[in-house]
Motif scaffolding. Structure first.
Motif, PDB file in Angstrom:
ATOM      1  N   ASP A  83       8.116  13.302  -2.543  1.00 44.10           N
ATOM      2  CA  ASP A  83       7.159  12.730  -1.492  1.00 44.10           C
ATOM      3  C   ASP A  83       7.108  13.770  -0.381  1.00 44.10           C
ATOM      4  OD1 ASP A  83       5.847  10.796  -0.066  1.00 44.10           O
ATOM      5  OD2 ASP A  83       7.435   9.442  -0.040  1.00 44.10           O
ATOM      6  N   PHE A  84       6.126  13.573   0.506  1.00 40.84           N
ATOM      7  CA  PHE A  84       5.968  14.559   1.639  1.00 40.84           C
ATOM      8  C   PHE A  84       6.787  14.207   2.903  1.00 40.84           C
ATOM      9  CE2 PHE A  84       1.874  15.234  -0.730  1.00 40.84           C
ATOM     10  CZ  PHE A  84       2.606  16.097  -1.554  1.00 40.84           C
ATOM     11  N   LYS A  85       6.635  15.062   3.813  1.00 37.56           N
ATOM     12  CA  LYS A  85       7.354  14.692   5.216  1.00 37.56           C
ATOM     13  C   LYS A  85       7.172  13.278   5.814  1.00 37.56           C
ATOM     14  CE  LYS A  85       8.011  16.946   9.676  1.00 37.56           C
ATOM     15  NZ  LYS A  85       7.395  18.248  10.365  1.00 37.56           N
ATOM     16  N   TYR A  86       6.074  12.912   5.560  1.00 39.05           N
ATOM     17  CA  TYR A  86       6.010  11.440   6.393  1.00 39.05           C
ATOM     18  C   TYR A  86       5.824  10.339   5.387  1.00 39.05           C
ATOM     19  CZ  TYR A  86       5.009  14.325  10.567  1.00 39.05           C
ATOM     20  OH  TYR A  86       5.132  15.309  11.282  1.00 39.05           O
ATOM     21  N   GLY A  87       6.277  10.526   4.007  1.00 34.80           N
ATOM     22  CA  GLY A  87       6.284   9.553   3.122  1.00 34.80           C
ATOM     23  C   GLY A  87       4.933   9.013   2.539  1.00 34.80           C
ATOM     24  N   GLU A  88       3.973   9.834   2.787  1.00 34.37           N
ATOM     25  CA  GLU A  88       2.583   9.289   2.292  1.00 34.37           C
ATOM     26  C   GLU A  88       2.388   8.875   1.096  1.00 34.37           C
ATOM     27  OE1 GLU A  88       1.849  13.294   4.853  1.00 34.37           O
ATOM     28  OE2 GLU A  88       3.283  12.664   3.464  1.00 34.37           O
ATOM     29  N   LEU A  89       2.984   9.533   0.085  1.00 33.63           N
ATOM     30  CA  LEU A  89       2.942   9.088  -1.187  1.00 33.63           C
ATOM     31  C   LEU A  89       3.278   7.874  -1.629  1.00 33.63           C
ATOM     32  CD1 LEU A  89       3.600  12.510  -3.117  1.00 33.63           C
ATOM     33  CD2 LEU A  89       1.515  11.785  -2.255  1.00 33.63           C
ATOM     34  N   SER A  90       4.655   7.511  -1.148  1.00 35.20           N
ATOM     35  CA  SER A  90       5.576   6.487  -1.601  1.00 35.20           C
ATOM     36  C   SER A  90       4.663   5.351  -0.819  1.00 35.20           C
ATOM     37  CB  SER A  90       6.742   6.361  -1.269  1.00 35.20           C
ATOM     38  OG  SER A  90       6.946   6.910   0.165  1.00 35.20           O
ATOM     39  N   ALA A  91       4.251   5.383   0.459  1.00 38.90           N
ATOM     40  CA  ALA A  91       3.576   4.595   1.165  1.00 38.90           C
ATOM     41  C   ALA A  91       2.172   4.055   0.511  1.00 38.90           C
ATOM     42  CB  ALA A  91       3.088   4.864   2.703  1.00 38.90           C
ATOM     43  N   GLU A 122       1.568   4.391  -2.840  1.00 44.13           N
ATOM     44  CA  GLU A 122       1.853   3.795  -4.104  1.00 44.13           C
ATOM     45  C   GLU A 122       2.464   2.217  -3.895  1.00 44.13           C
ATOM     46  OE1 GLU A 122       3.991   5.165  -7.875  1.00 44.13           O
ATOM     47  OE2 GLU A 122       5.581   4.833  -6.283  1.00 44.13           O
ATOM     48  N   SER A 123       3.111   2.055  -2.634  1.00 45.47           N
ATOM     49  CA  SER A 123       3.539   0.588  -2.291  1.00 45.47           C
ATOM     50  C   SER A 123       2.230  -0.048  -2.173  1.00 45.47           C
ATOM     51  CB  SER A 123       4.446   0.532  -1.298  1.00 45.47           C
ATOM     52  OG  SER A 123       5.916   1.548  -1.655  1.00 45.47           O
ATOM     53  N   GLU A 124       1.327   0.383  -1.380  1.00 46.26           N
ATOM     54  CA  GLU A 124       0.144  -0.456  -0.969  1.00 46.26           C
ATOM     55  C   GLU A 124      -0.541  -0.692  -2.250  1.00 46.26           C
ATOM     56  OE1 GLU A 124      -4.132   0.683   0.783  1.00 46.26           O
ATOM     57  OE2 GLU A 124      -2.528   1.744   1.715  1.00 46.26           O
ATOM     58  N   ALA A 125      -0.697   0.157  -3.267  1.00 46.67           N
ATOM     59  CA  ALA A 125      -1.506  -0.079  -4.406  1.00 46.67           C
ATOM     60  C   ALA A 125      -0.587  -1.189  -5.262  1.00 46.67           C
ATOM     61  CB  ALA A 125      -1.625   1.214  -5.356  1.00 46.67           C
ATOM     62  N   ARG A 126       0.704  -1.002  -5.335  1.00 45.72           N
ATOM     63  CA  ARG A 126       1.673  -2.056  -6.216  1.00 45.72           C
ATOM     64  C   ARG A 126       1.499  -3.400  -5.279  1.00 45.72           C
ATOM     65  NH1 ARG A 126       6.521   0.180  -5.612  1.00 45.72           N
ATOM     66  NH2 ARG A 126       6.176   1.603  -7.483  1.00 45.72           N
ATOM     67  N   ASP A 127       1.305  -3.742  -4.135  1.00 46.66           N
ATOM     68  CA  ASP A 127       1.482  -4.788  -3.301  1.00 46.66           C
ATOM     69  C   ASP A 127      -0.051  -5.277  -3.579  1.00 46.66           C
ATOM     70  OD1 ASP A 127       4.024  -4.307  -2.399  1.00 46.66           O
ATOM     71  OD2 ASP A 127       3.425  -3.839  -0.450  1.00 46.66           O
ATOM     72  N   ALA A 128      -0.887  -4.635  -3.693  1.00 43.08           N
ATOM     73  CA  ALA A 128      -2.376  -5.106  -3.708  1.00 43.08           C
ATOM     74  C   ALA A 128      -2.671  -5.348  -5.306  1.00 43.08           C
ATOM     75  CB  ALA A 128      -3.371  -4.155  -3.245  1.00 43.08           C
ATOM     76  N   ARG A 129      -1.812  -5.042  -6.265  1.00 47.20           N
ATOM     77  CA  ARG A 129      -1.906  -4.926  -7.626  1.00 47.20           C
ATOM     78  C   ARG A 129      -3.216  -4.207  -8.104  1.00 47.20           C
ATOM     79  NH1 ARG A 129       0.302 -11.133  -8.312  1.00 47.20           N
ATOM     80  NH2 ARG A 129       2.219 -10.554  -8.168  1.00 47.20           N
ATOM     81  N   ARG A 130      -3.339  -2.795  -7.417  1.00 44.37           N
ATOM     82  CA  ARG A 130      -4.682  -2.381  -7.966  1.00 44.37           C
ATOM     83  C   ARG A 130      -4.221  -1.464  -9.312  1.00 44.37           C
ATOM     84  NH1 ARG A 130      -4.648  -0.150  -2.725  1.00 44.37           N
ATOM     85  NH2 ARG A 130      -5.406  -1.727  -1.274  1.00 44.37           N
ATOM     86  N   GLY A 131      -5.074  -1.255 -10.042  1.00 44.55           N
ATOM     87  CA  GLY A 131      -4.905   0.071 -11.064  1.00 44.55           C
ATOM     88  C   GLY A 131      -3.822  -0.191 -11.945  1.00 44.55           C
TER      89      GLY A 131
END
Length: 153
Positions: A126-134, A136-145
């Motif tokens: 993950d990067f300094k500000y957690g961009e990757l995990s944020a 991924e969480s957004e996609a998981r919560d929205a049930r995308r892909g």
């Protein structure tokens, strides 16, 4: 003035093929998208093959093709900036890749792939500000892909 000189020196070293160091940045045009995580960046004096750092492509062929399509829409034939993060064992440069499009603004390609749910975040990356995990969480919560397919099984 000194900052310009240092920047020019770094780009000069990269152009000569001397070792790059994590954090070095290079501007160019994406001339090829080989997959959802590998692109070719032409920086004028040469080309680099870049692997997007922090993501893993799915084994699912349809999602993998959609990831490649998204990368093409974001950067193929367009200017972009890469930030060097290291080299893999096979010699490919691992980098962060950012769009440079006046219409869409500056976006990080790996983050957009994660946000769309087309890739997974690489373990322990993950990067300094957690961009990757944020993203991924957004996609998981929205049930995308990937996460939509997960929910259907």
């Amino acid at each position: 003035m000194r900052k310009r000189w240092v920047g020019a020196a770094i780009l000069g070293l990269l152009a000569l093929g001397l070792p790059a160091h994590a954090g070095d940045s290079l501007y160019g045009r994406v001339t090829e998208v080989k997959s959802g995580n590998i692109v070719t960046l032409d920086y004028g004096a040469g080309q680099y093959e870049l692997r997007l750092v922090g993501i893993e492509l799915p084994n699912d062929k349809v999602l993998s093709e959609r990831a490649t399509g998204l990368v093409k829409r974001l950067v193929l034939g367009k200017n972009a900036r890469m930030r060097f993060e290291g080299r893999s064992e096979d010699g490919v440069m691992n980098a962060r890749l950012f769009t440079d499009d006046p219409e869409q603004g500056i976006q990080e390609v790996a983050v957009e792939l994660l946000r769309a749910g087309l890739v997974k975040r690489a373990k322990d990356v993950d990067f300094k500000y957690g961009e990757l995990s944020a993203a991924e969480s957004e996609a998981r919560d929205a049930r995308r892909g990937l996460w939509a397919a997960d929910q259907q099984r």
